[in-house]
Design a protein around this motif. Structure first.
Motif, short mmCIF file in Angstrom:
data_model
loop_
_atom_site.label_atom_id
_atom_site.label_comp_id
_atom_site.label_asym_id
_atom_site.label_seq_id
_atom_site.Cartn_x
_atom_site.Cartn_y
_atom_site.Cartn_z
N MET A 25 6.20 69.13 -10.71
CA MET A 25 5.11 68.22 -11.06
C MET A 25 3.80 68.57 -10.32
O MET A 25 2.76 68.00 -10.60
CB MET A 25 5.50 66.77 -10.69
N LYS A 26 3.91 69.45 -9.34
CA LYS A 26 2.75 69.74 -8.49
C LYS A 26 1.67 70.51 -9.26
O LYS A 26 1.97 71.43 -10.00
CB LYS A 26 3.24 70.58 -7.30
N LYS A 27 0.43 70.09 -9.05
CA LYS A 27 -0.69 70.80 -9.68
C LYS A 27 -1.61 71.34 -8.60
O LYS A 27 -1.70 70.76 -7.51
CB LYS A 27 -1.48 69.85 -10.58
N ILE A 28 -2.27 72.44 -8.91
CA ILE A 28 -3.22 73.01 -7.94
C ILE A 28 -4.53 73.32 -8.65
O ILE A 28 -4.58 73.43 -9.88
CB ILE A 28 -2.66 74.32 -7.29
N ASN A 29 -5.58 73.49 -7.85
CA ASN A 29 -6.88 73.89 -8.42
C ASN A 29 -6.95 75.40 -8.47
O ASN A 29 -6.49 76.08 -7.56
CB ASN A 29 -8.02 73.38 -7.54
N THR A 30 -7.49 75.91 -9.55
CA THR A 30 -7.70 77.34 -9.64
C THR A 30 -9.00 77.59 -10.40
O THR A 30 -9.53 76.68 -11.04
CB THR A 30 -6.50 78.05 -10.33
N THR A 31 -9.53 78.81 -10.29
CA THR A 31 -10.79 79.10 -10.96
C THR A 31 -10.55 80.12 -12.06
O THR A 31 -10.01 81.20 -11.82
CB THR A 31 -11.83 79.65 -9.95
N VAL A 32 -10.89 79.74 -13.29
CA VAL A 32 -10.77 80.67 -14.44
C VAL A 32 -12.15 80.79 -15.06
O VAL A 32 -12.75 79.78 -15.44
CB VAL A 32 -9.75 80.14 -15.48
N ASN A 33 -12.66 82.03 -15.15
CA ASN A 33 -14.01 82.28 -15.68
C ASN A 33 -15.06 81.37 -15.03
O ASN A 33 -15.86 80.72 -15.70
CB ASN A 33 -14.06 82.07 -17.21
N ASN A 34 -15.01 81.33 -13.71
CA ASN A 34 -15.94 80.51 -12.92
C ASN A 34 -15.81 79.00 -13.15
O ASN A 34 -16.66 78.23 -12.75
CB ASN A 34 -17.41 80.92 -13.18
N LEU A 35 -14.74 78.61 -13.84
CA LEU A 35 -14.54 77.18 -14.07
C LEU A 35 -13.34 76.70 -13.26
O LEU A 35 -12.29 77.34 -13.26
CB LEU A 35 -14.29 76.89 -15.55
N GLU A 36 -13.55 75.61 -12.56
CA GLU A 36 -12.46 75.02 -11.78
C GLU A 36 -11.47 74.37 -12.75
O GLU A 36 -11.87 73.66 -13.68
CB GLU A 36 -13.07 73.97 -10.85
N LYS A 37 -10.17 74.67 -12.54
CA LYS A 37 -9.16 74.12 -13.45
C LYS A 37 -7.97 73.61 -12.66
O LYS A 37 -7.62 74.17 -11.61
CB LYS A 37 -8.65 75.24 -14.38
N ARG A 38 -7.32 72.54 -13.18
CA ARG A 38 -6.07 72.07 -12.58
C ARG A 38 -4.92 72.71 -13.35
O ARG A 38 -4.87 72.61 -14.59
CB ARG A 38 -5.94 70.54 -12.71
N VAL A 39 -4.06 73.40 -12.65
CA VAL A 39 -2.92 74.02 -13.35
C VAL A 39 -1.62 73.66 -12.62
O VAL A 39 -1.65 73.22 -11.47
CB VAL A 39 -3.05 75.57 -13.41
N MET A 40 -0.51 73.87 -13.30
CA MET A 40 0.78 73.62 -12.68
C MET A 40 1.01 74.66 -11.59
O MET A 40 0.70 75.85 -11.77
CB MET A 40 1.92 73.72 -13.71
N PHE A 41 1.55 74.24 -10.47
CA PHE A 41 1.83 75.18 -9.38
C PHE A 41 2.88 76.21 -9.81
O PHE A 41 2.75 77.39 -9.57
CB PHE A 41 2.31 74.40 -8.15
N LEU A 42 3.93 75.72 -10.48
CA LEU A 42 4.94 76.65 -11.00
C LEU A 42 4.52 77.09 -12.39
O LEU A 42 4.21 76.24 -13.23
CB LEU A 42 6.32 75.96 -11.07
#
Ligand SMILES: [Zn+2]
Length: 227
Positions: free
Chosen positions: A108-125
Protein backbone atom coordinates in the motif's frame (compact mmCIF):
# COMPACT_ATOMS: atom_id res chain seq x y z
CA UNK A 1 -50.40 -33.08 16.34
CA UNK A 2 -50.99 -34.32 19.90
CA UNK A 3 -52.46 -37.61 18.58
CA UNK A 4 -49.88 -38.04 15.88
CA UNK A 5 -48.62 -41.53 15.48
CA UNK A 6 -44.76 -41.60 15.70
CA UNK A 7 -44.69 -43.92 12.69
CA UNK A 8 -46.68 -41.39 10.65
CA UNK A 9 -44.34 -38.57 11.72
CA UNK A 10 -41.37 -40.76 10.82
CA UNK A 11 -42.90 -41.44 7.41
CA UNK A 12 -43.49 -37.75 6.72
CA UNK A 13 -39.96 -36.85 7.82
CA UNK A 14 -38.65 -39.46 5.38
CA UNK A 15 -40.70 -37.87 2.55
CA UNK A 16 -39.34 -34.43 3.49
CA UNK A 17 -35.76 -35.78 3.60
CA UNK A 18 -36.26 -37.18 0.10
CA UNK A 19 -37.60 -33.80 -1.10
CA UNK A 20 -34.56 -32.11 0.45
CA UNK A 21 -32.23 -34.43 -1.43
CA UNK A 22 -34.08 -33.71 -4.71
CA UNK A 23 -33.86 -30.00 -3.97
CA UNK A 24 -30.11 -30.17 -3.24
CA UNK A 25 -29.52 -32.06 -6.48
CA UNK A 26 -31.58 -29.51 -8.44
CA UNK A 27 -29.71 -26.60 -6.79
CA UNK A 28 -26.38 -28.15 -7.67
CA UNK A 29 -27.49 -28.63 -11.24
CA UNK A 30 -28.64 -25.02 -11.51
CA UNK A 31 -25.35 -23.88 -10.02
CA UNK A 32 -23.49 -25.87 -12.69
CA UNK A 33 -25.57 -24.17 -15.42
CA UNK A 34 -24.85 -20.77 -13.90
CA UNK A 35 -21.14 -21.50 -13.83
CA UNK A 36 -21.27 -22.65 -17.44
CA UNK A 37 -23.26 -19.56 -18.47
CA UNK A 38 -20.63 -17.31 -16.87
CA UNK A 39 -17.89 -19.10 -18.79
CA UNK A 40 -19.83 -18.84 -22.06
CA UNK A 41 -20.19 -15.14 -21.47
CA UNK A 42 -16.52 -14.83 -20.58
CA UNK A 43 -17.33 -13.43 -17.13
CA UNK A 44 -14.80 -13.71 -14.37
CA UNK A 45 -14.56 -12.62 -10.74
CA UNK A 46 -13.21 -9.14 -10.02
CA UNK A 47 -9.45 -9.53 -9.74
CA UNK A 48 -8.00 -7.78 -6.73
CA UNK A 49 -4.52 -7.17 -5.44
CA UNK A 50 -3.37 -10.32 -3.64
CA UNK A 51 -4.18 -10.43 0.05
CA UNK A 52 -2.25 -12.74 2.36
CA UNK A 53 -4.67 -15.17 4.08
CA UNK A 54 -5.33 -14.75 7.80
CA UNK A 55 -3.98 -18.17 8.70
CA UNK A 56 -0.44 -17.08 7.84
CA UNK A 57 -0.66 -14.59 10.73
CA UNK A 58 -1.77 -17.26 13.16
CA UNK A 59 1.50 -19.18 12.84
CA UNK A 60 4.02 -19.06 15.66
CA UNK A 61 6.72 -16.64 14.54
CA UNK A 62 9.34 -18.20 16.83
CA UNK A 63 9.11 -21.38 14.72
CA UNK A 64 9.91 -19.45 11.56
CA UNK A 65 13.23 -18.26 10.20
CA UNK A 66 13.19 -14.89 8.55
CA UNK A 67 16.74 -13.60 8.03
CA UNK A 68 15.38 -10.87 5.76
CA UNK A 69 13.66 -9.22 8.72
CA UNK A 70 16.98 -8.95 10.56
CA UNK A 71 18.37 -6.62 7.89
CA UNK A 72 18.05 -2.85 8.30
CA UNK A 73 14.50 -1.84 7.26
CA UNK A 74 15.71 0.14 4.23
CA UNK A 75 17.75 -2.77 2.88
CA UNK A 76 14.89 -5.25 3.39
CA UNK A 77 12.47 -2.89 1.65
CA UNK A 78 14.92 -2.55 -1.26
CA UNK A 79 15.05 -6.35 -1.59
CA UNK A 80 11.24 -6.51 -1.61
CA UNK A 81 11.24 -3.84 -4.31
CA UNK A 82 13.80 -5.73 -6.42
CA UNK A 83 11.86 -9.02 -6.51
CA UNK A 84 10.91 -9.21 -10.19
CA UNK A 85 7.20 -10.02 -10.02
CA UNK A 86 4.36 -9.48 -7.58
CA UNK A 87 3.68 -13.23 -7.71
CA UNK A 88 7.18 -13.92 -6.33
CA UNK A 89 6.69 -11.30 -3.62
CA UNK A 90 3.46 -13.03 -2.62
CA UNK A 91 5.29 -16.35 -2.33
CA UNK A 92 7.86 -14.78 -0.01
CA UNK A 93 5.04 -13.21 2.03
CA UNK A 94 3.43 -16.64 2.46
CA UNK A 95 6.54 -18.10 4.09
CA UNK A 96 6.10 -16.37 7.43
CA UNK A 97 4.08 -13.95 9.51
CA UNK A 98 6.75 -11.22 9.54
CA UNK A 99 7.06 -11.30 5.75
CA UNK A 100 3.27 -11.32 5.35
CA UNK A 101 3.03 -8.16 7.48
CA UNK A 102 5.86 -6.48 5.57
CA UNK A 103 4.25 -7.33 2.22
CA UNK A 104 0.83 -6.03 3.30
CA UNK A 105 2.45 -2.81 4.54
CA UNK A 106 4.67 -2.25 1.50
CA UNK A 107 1.99 -3.07 -1.08
CA UNK A 108 0.00 0.00 0.00
CA UNK A 109 3.03 2.28 0.39
CA UNK A 110 3.38 5.15 -2.07
CA UNK A 111 6.42 7.29 -2.77
CA UNK A 112 7.12 10.52 -4.63
CA UNK A 113 9.04 10.29 -7.86
CA UNK A 114 9.81 12.64 -10.74
CA UNK A 115 8.76 11.73 -14.29
CA UNK A 116 9.49 14.27 -17.06
CA UNK A 117 10.10 16.96 -14.43
CA UNK A 118 6.70 16.25 -12.91
CA UNK A 119 6.33 15.11 -9.33
CA UNK A 120 4.27 11.92 -9.16
CA UNK A 121 2.98 9.57 -6.45
CA UNK A 122 3.68 5.97 -7.37
CA UNK A 123 3.46 2.61 -5.63
CA UNK A 124 6.68 1.71 -3.82
CA UNK A 125 6.46 -1.87 -5.09
CA UNK A 126 6.30 -2.02 -8.85
CA UNK A 127 2.98 -3.76 -9.22
CA UNK A 128 -0.10 -3.39 -11.37
CA UNK A 129 -2.68 -0.95 -10.02
CA UNK A 130 -5.46 -2.90 -11.73
CA UNK A 131 -5.20 -6.66 -11.51
CA UNK A 132 -6.17 -8.82 -14.46
CA UNK A 133 -6.07 -12.46 -15.56
CA UNK A 134 -2.37 -12.22 -16.43
CA UNK A 135 -1.51 -11.01 -12.91
CA UNK A 136 -3.58 -13.59 -11.05
CA UNK A 137 -2.43 -16.70 -12.97
CA UNK A 138 1.30 -16.31 -12.04
CA UNK A 139 0.27 -16.34 -8.37
CA UNK A 140 -1.98 -19.40 -8.79
CA UNK A 141 0.64 -21.48 -10.62
CA UNK A 142 2.94 -21.03 -7.62
CA UNK A 143 0.36 -22.34 -5.16
CA UNK A 144 -0.26 -26.08 -5.80
CA UNK A 145 1.68 -27.21 -2.72
CA UNK A 146 -0.38 -24.84 -0.58
CA UNK A 147 -3.68 -26.18 -1.87
CA UNK A 148 -5.63 -29.22 -0.57
CA UNK A 149 -5.11 -32.29 -2.78
CA UNK A 150 -8.66 -32.17 -4.16
CA UNK A 151 -8.11 -28.76 -5.80
CA UNK A 152 -6.78 -28.43 -9.32
CA UNK A 153 -5.90 -25.27 -11.21
CA UNK A 154 -7.91 -24.43 -14.33
CA UNK A 155 -5.75 -22.19 -16.52
CA UNK A 156 -8.78 -21.00 -18.45
CA UNK A 157 -11.10 -19.74 -15.71
CA UNK A 158 -8.10 -18.87 -13.54
CA UNK A 159 -9.10 -20.57 -10.32
CA UNK A 160 -8.61 -23.71 -8.28
CA UNK A 161 -11.49 -26.11 -8.87
CA UNK A 162 -12.77 -28.34 -6.07
CA UNK A 163 -12.73 -31.75 -7.72
CA UNK A 164 -15.27 -33.10 -5.21
CA UNK A 165 -17.89 -30.46 -6.14
CA UNK A 166 -20.74 -31.87 -8.28
CA UNK A 167 -20.20 -29.22 -10.99
CA UNK A 168 -16.62 -30.51 -11.46
CA UNK A 169 -17.64 -33.84 -12.92
CA UNK A 170 -16.57 -34.37 -16.52
CA UNK A 171 -13.35 -34.47 -18.46
CA UNK A 172 -10.45 -32.07 -18.13
CA UNK A 173 -8.59 -31.07 -21.29
CA UNK A 174 -5.25 -29.41 -21.90
CA UNK A 175 -1.76 -30.59 -21.09
CA UNK A 176 -0.02 -30.03 -17.73
CA UNK A 177 3.36 -30.70 -19.39
CA UNK A 178 2.90 -27.58 -21.53
CA UNK A 179 2.79 -25.38 -18.46
CA UNK A 180 5.73 -26.71 -16.49
CA UNK A 181 8.18 -24.31 -14.83
CA UNK A 182 5.46 -21.92 -13.63
CA UNK A 183 4.41 -20.98 -17.13
CA UNK A 184 1.58 -18.45 -16.85
CA UNK A 185 1.58 -16.45 -20.10
CA UNK A 186 -1.38 -16.06 -22.45
CA UNK A 187 -0.47 -19.27 -24.30
CA UNK A 188 -0.71 -21.15 -20.98
CA UNK A 189 -4.41 -20.25 -20.74
CA UNK A 190 -4.93 -21.98 -24.10
CA UNK A 191 -2.75 -25.09 -23.75
CA UNK A 192 -2.87 -25.60 -19.95
CA UNK A 193 -5.37 -27.82 -18.09
CA UNK A 194 -8.99 -26.68 -18.42
CA UNK A 195 -11.85 -27.68 -16.11
CA UNK A 196 -14.88 -29.61 -17.48
CA UNK A 197 -17.11 -26.49 -17.55
CA UNK A 198 -14.48 -24.52 -19.48
CA UNK A 199 -14.19 -27.48 -21.86
CA UNK A 200 -17.96 -27.41 -22.53
CA UNK A 201 -17.85 -23.61 -22.96
CA UNK A 202 -14.94 -24.00 -25.42
CA UNK A 203 -16.93 -26.51 -27.44
CA UNK A 204 -19.72 -23.95 -27.75
CA UNK A 205 -17.45 -21.06 -28.71
CA UNK A 206 -18.77 -20.78 -32.27
CA UNK A 207 -22.31 -20.14 -31.09
CA UNK A 208 -21.63 -18.16 -27.92
CA UNK A 209 -22.94 -14.91 -29.42
CA UNK A 210 -26.15 -16.35 -30.87
CA UNK A 211 -29.61 -15.45 -29.47
CA UNK A 212 -29.89 -19.06 -28.29
CA UNK A 213 -26.76 -18.75 -26.14
CA UNK A 214 -27.97 -15.39 -24.79
CA UNK A 215 -31.27 -17.03 -23.85
CA UNK A 216 -29.37 -19.70 -21.88
CA UNK A 217 -27.36 -17.01 -20.06
CA UNK A 218 -30.55 -15.04 -19.35
CA UNK A 219 -32.18 -18.10 -17.79
CA UNK A 220 -29.14 -18.76 -15.62
CA UNK A 221 -29.38 -15.20 -14.31
CA UNK A 222 -33.13 -15.35 -13.71
CA UNK A 223 -32.89 -18.45 -11.57
CA UNK A 224 -30.13 -16.88 -9.51
CA UNK A 225 -32.47 -14.09 -8.44
CA UNK A 226 -34.84 -16.55 -6.83
CA UNK A 227 -32.20 -17.86 -4.45
ZN1 LIG B 1 -12.19 -23.59 -15.86
Amino acid sequence: MSHANPAQIGGQLAVLASLQRDFDRASQEIESHQRLARRLKGEHPVYKVTKIPEKIYKKDQTQQTNPLSKLPAGVAAQIWQDIPTDADRVMLALTCKAHAETYEFLKMKKINTTVNNLEKRVMFLPRPVRYAHNHRLPVLVRLPTWMPANYQLCYKCNQYIDLTHPSSSGTWEGDAREVRNLRADHEATIVGPRCPLCVVADHLNLIKDTPEAKEYERKAKLVKQTF
